[in-house]
Scaffold this active site. Structure first.
Site, PDB file in Angstrom:
ATOM      1  CG  ASP A   1      -4.184   1.928  -8.878  1.00 35.26           C
ATOM      2  OD1 ASP A   1      -4.840   2.569  -8.044  1.00 35.26           O
ATOM      3  OD2 ASP A   1      -3.268   1.148  -8.573  1.00 35.26           O
TER       4      ASP A   1
ATOM      5  CG  MET B   1      -1.948  -1.175   1.168  1.00 38.90           C
ATOM      6  SD  MET B   1      -2.900  -1.228  -0.366  1.00 38.90           S
ATOM      7  CE  MET B   1      -3.987   0.137  -0.065  1.00 38.90           C
ATOM      8  NE  ARG B   2       4.350   4.391   1.750  1.00 41.07           N
ATOM      9  CZ  ARG B   2       3.971   5.519   2.318  1.00 41.07           C
ATOM     10  NH1 ARG B   2       2.833   5.566   3.006  1.00 41.07           N
ATOM     11  NH2 ARG B   2       4.678   6.628   2.169  1.00 41.07           N
ATOM     12  CB  ILE B   3       2.140   6.039  -4.236  1.00 36.65           C
ATOM     13  CG1 ILE B   3       0.618   5.963  -4.000  1.00 36.65           C
ATOM     14  CG2 ILE B   3       2.436   6.588  -5.629  1.00 36.65           C
ATOM     15  CD1 ILE B   3      -0.079   7.304  -3.958  1.00 36.65           C
ATOM     16  CG  LEU B   4       6.074   1.368  -5.462  1.00 35.84           C
ATOM     17  CD1 LEU B   4       5.854   0.088  -6.239  1.00 35.84           C
ATOM     18  CD2 LEU B   4       7.201   1.221  -4.442  1.00 35.84           C
TER      19      LEU B   4
ATOM     20  CD  GLN C   1     -13.384 -15.183  -9.860  1.00 33.17           C
ATOM     21  OE1 GLN C   1     -12.697 -15.345 -10.874  1.00 33.17           O
ATOM     22  NE2 GLN C   1     -14.141 -16.133  -9.371  1.00 33.17           N
ATOM     23  CD  GLU C   2      -7.932  -9.264  -5.101  1.00 34.86           C
ATOM     24  OE1 GLU C   2      -7.560  -9.698  -3.991  1.00 34.86           O
ATOM     25  OE2 GLU C   2      -7.961  -8.048  -5.370  1.00 34.86           O
TER      26      GLU C   2
ATOM     27  CG  HIS D   1      -6.734  -1.584  -8.510  1.00 32.13           C
ATOM     28  ND1 HIS D   1      -6.354  -0.735  -7.481  1.00 32.13           N
ATOM     29  CD2 HIS D   1      -7.912  -1.114  -8.975  1.00 32.13           C
ATOM     30  CE1 HIS D   1      -7.275   0.214  -7.346  1.00 32.13           C
ATOM     31  NE2 HIS D   1      -8.233   0.009  -8.246  1.00 32.13           N
TER      32      HIS D   1
ATOM     33  CG  ASN E   1      -0.872  -3.440  -7.791  1.00 32.90           C
ATOM     34  OD1 ASN E   1      -0.665  -3.884  -6.670  1.00 32.90           O
ATOM     35  ND2 ASN E   1      -1.901  -2.640  -8.076  1.00 32.90           N
TER      36      ASN E   1
ATOM     37  CB  SER F   1      -7.393  -5.029 -12.965  1.00 32.20           C
ATOM     38  OG  SER F   1      -8.741  -4.675 -13.222  1.00 32.20           O
TER      39      SER F   1
HETATM   40  N1  LIG Z   1       3.725   4.173  -9.052  1.00 33.55           N
HETATM   41  C1  LIG Z   1       2.812   3.248  -8.670  1.00 33.55           C
HETATM   42  N2  LIG Z   1       2.826   2.800  -7.404  1.00 33.55           N
HETATM   43  C2  LIG Z   1       1.908   1.878  -7.018  1.00 33.55           C
HETATM   44  C3  LIG Z   1       0.932   1.394  -7.914  1.00 33.55           C
HETATM   45  C4  LIG Z   1       0.958   1.879  -9.262  1.00 33.55           C
HETATM   46  O1  LIG Z   1       0.139   1.457 -10.117  1.00 33.55           O
HETATM   47  N3  LIG Z   1       1.912   2.804  -9.596  1.00 33.55           N
HETATM   48  N4  LIG Z   1      -0.054   0.515  -7.466  1.00 33.55           N
HETATM   49  C5  LIG Z   1      -0.249   0.551  -6.017  1.00 33.55           C
HETATM   50  C6  LIG Z   1      -1.257  -0.359  -5.428  1.00 33.55           C
HETATM   51  N5  LIG Z   1      -2.436   0.464  -5.092  1.00 33.55           N
HETATM   52  C7  LIG Z   1      -3.614   0.040  -5.668  1.00 33.55           C
HETATM   53  O2  LIG Z   1      -3.677  -1.003  -6.354  1.00 33.55           O
HETATM   54  C8  LIG Z   1      -2.366   1.584  -4.228  1.00 33.55           C
HETATM   55  C9  LIG Z   1      -1.591   1.499  -3.067  1.00 33.55           C
HETATM   56  C10 LIG Z   1      -1.485   2.598  -2.210  1.00 33.55           C
HETATM   57  C11 LIG Z   1      -2.160   3.782  -2.485  1.00 33.55           C
HETATM   58  C12 LIG Z   1      -2.001   4.944  -1.555  1.00 33.55           C
HETATM   59  O3  LIG Z   1      -2.704   5.951  -1.667  1.00 33.55           O
HETATM   60  N6  LIG Z   1      -1.055   4.813  -0.614  1.00 33.55           N
HETATM   61  C13 LIG Z   1      -0.741   5.901   0.349  1.00 33.55           C
HETATM   62  C14 LIG Z   1      -0.670   5.309   1.742  1.00 33.55           C
HETATM   63  C15 LIG Z   1      -1.942   4.551   2.059  1.00 33.55           C
HETATM   64  C16 LIG Z   1      -1.751   3.673   3.319  1.00 33.55           C
HETATM   65  O4  LIG Z   1      -0.634   3.621   3.847  1.00 33.55           O
HETATM   66  O5  LIG Z   1      -2.757   3.033   3.693  1.00 33.55           O
HETATM   67  C17 LIG Z   1       0.624   6.505   0.037  1.00 33.55           C
HETATM   68  O6  LIG Z   1       1.483   5.806  -0.571  1.00 33.55           O
HETATM   69  O7  LIG Z   1       0.827   7.652   0.468  1.00 33.55           O
HETATM   70  C18 LIG Z   1      -2.932   3.873  -3.638  1.00 33.55           C
HETATM   71  C19 LIG Z   1      -3.047   2.773  -4.504  1.00 33.55           C
HETATM   72  C20 LIG Z   1       1.083   0.332  -5.330  1.00 33.55           C
HETATM   73  N7  LIG Z   1       1.931   1.414  -5.727  1.00 33.55           N
HETATM   74  N1  LIG Z   2      -4.739  -0.522  -4.144  1.00 36.43           N
HETATM   75  C1  LIG Z   2      -4.116  -1.733  -3.767  1.00 36.43           C
HETATM   76  C2  LIG Z   2      -5.119  -2.672  -3.144  1.00 36.43           C
HETATM   77  O1  LIG Z   2      -6.111  -2.250  -2.579  1.00 36.43           O
HETATM   78  N2  LIG Z   2      -4.823  -3.968  -3.274  1.00 36.43           N
HETATM   79  C3  LIG Z   2      -5.675  -4.969  -2.687  1.00 36.43           C
HETATM   80  O2  LIG Z   2      -5.192  -5.276  -1.394  1.00 36.43           O
HETATM   81  C4  LIG Z   2      -5.672  -6.582  -1.069  1.00 36.43           C
HETATM   82  C5  LIG Z   2      -4.550  -7.316  -0.414  1.00 36.43           C
HETATM   83  O3  LIG Z   2      -5.055  -8.503   0.132  1.00 36.43           O
HETATM   84  P1  LIG Z   2      -4.032  -9.620   0.656  1.00 36.43           P
HETATM   85  O4  LIG Z   2      -3.050  -8.911   1.551  1.00 36.43           O
HETATM   86  O5  LIG Z   2      -4.909 -10.589   1.376  1.00 36.43           O
HETATM   87  O6  LIG Z   2      -3.373 -10.209  -0.559  1.00 36.43           O
HETATM   88  C6  LIG Z   2      -6.103  -7.252  -2.388  1.00 36.43           C
HETATM   89  O7  LIG Z   2      -7.518  -7.383  -2.415  1.00 36.43           O
HETATM   90  C7  LIG Z   2      -5.639  -6.274  -3.454  1.00 36.43           C
HETATM   91  O8  LIG Z   2      -6.523  -6.211  -4.580  1.00 36.43           O
END
Ligand SMILES: Nc1nc2c(c(=O)[nH]1)N[C@@H](CN(C=O)c1ccc(C(=O)N[C@@H](CCC(=O)O)C(=O)O)cc1)CN2
Ligand SMILES: NCC(=O)N[C@@H]1O[C@H](COP(=O)([O-])[O-])[C@@H](O)[C@H]1O
Length: 215
Positions: free
Chosen positions: A145, A90-93, A173-174, A109, A107, A136
């Site tokens: 995403d 859950m970190r934006i990269l 499904q995931e 989603h 990833n 997805s």
């Molecule tokens: N550059 C990218 N980084 C990430 C992607 C991506 O497509 N491009 N996918 C995400 C996964 N994700 C949804 O699928 C997602 C994860 C985290 C966040 C977000 O807002 N994170 C916050 C912190 C939130 C928390 O700690 O609960 C943050 O990073 O500040 C949005 C979407 C993984 N990274």
């Molecule tokens: N935006 C990212 C996001 O929400 N990802 C979601 O986090 C869950 C992790 O479950 P898990 O830890 O049981 O695999 C999964 O449902 C995945 O789609």
């Protein structure tokens, strides 16, 4: 045997599905490390029980996103991964991280992208009174995403669903499609199978995914 590193932040049920698929031989690869940004991520327990190396790298220990991601790259590259899998990470990269693993960073989603990018996808779909939802698997790019979708699975969304009931249906499904995409990557068939899946309609039946023909 491809080398896989998985990044997590929580329960790790997708990690478990991938571990199980590696152990069964369905995926010609090995999860060599699991790295979490949260020490309480239950996925760390799953990995330890599977005999997989684990590491906690807390983002809170770093002043900014860039320095965290550089430390994360150093931690990951110890394992010389062919593939890096985000499984509820859950970190934006940063762009630097994404470019470093370009083409080998996946990833999953919890929505039918491009619908509902970002967070809280279940509640947003329920609030919108959608009749379907899903998940997805996509390549990770700088656009959150927004990377190329590889495979999706669709589930019905019922009027009496809440977040928990919808999430349970999507998780089922995931746990099917993520191991399948990882298998295709490890077989060097990702593009071919993704193209075929797209030709087959890409979005799969609510009750499962198309059979993955053996070679
Ligand atoms: N550059 C990218 N980084 C990430 C992607 C991506 O497509 N491009 N996918 C995400 C996964 N994700 C949804 O699928 C997602 C994860 C985290 C966040 C977000 O807002 N994170 C916050 C912190 C939130 C928390 O700690 O609960 C943050 O990073 O500040 C949005 C979407 C993984 N990274
Ligand atoms: N935006 C990212 C996001 O929400 N990802 C979601 O986090 C869950 C992790 O479950 P898990 O830890 O049981 O695999 C999964 O449902 C995945 O789609």
């Amino acid at each position: 045997m491809k080398s896989i590193v998985v990044l997590i932040s929580g329960s790790g049920s997708n990690l478990q599905a991938i571990i199980d698929a590696c152990n069964s031989g369905a995926i010609p690869g090995k999860v060599n490390a699991v790295i979490a940004n949260k020490a309480d991520a239950y996925g760390l327990v799953r990995a330890s029980e599977a005999g997989i190396s684990t590491q906690v790298l807390s983002h809170k220990a770093y002043q900014d996103r860039d320095s965290y991601d550089l430390a994360l790259i150093d931690a990951i590259d110890q394992y010389q991964p062919d593939l890096v899998v985000l499984a509820g990470f859950m970190r934006i990269l940063t762009p630097a991280f994404v470019q470093h693993y370009s083409g080998r960073l996946l990833n999953i989603h919890p929505s039918l992208l491009p619908k509902y990018q970002g967070l809280n996808t279940y509640q947003r779909a329920i609030d919108a009174k959608d009749t379907e939802h899903g998940c997805s698997v996509h390549f990770v790019t700088e656009q959150l995403d927004g990377g190329p979708v590889i495979l999706q699975a669709k589930v019905p969304l019922f009027s009496d669903d809440d977040v928990a009931s919808l999430a349970e249906r999507v998780h089922e499904q995931e746990h099917q499609i993520y191991p399948l995409v990882v298998r295709w990557f490890c077989q060097n068939r990702l593009q071919q199978r993704a193209d075929q899946a797209w030709l087959d309609g890409n979005v799969l039946a609510a009750n499962g995914y198309a059979n993955d023909d053996e070679d």
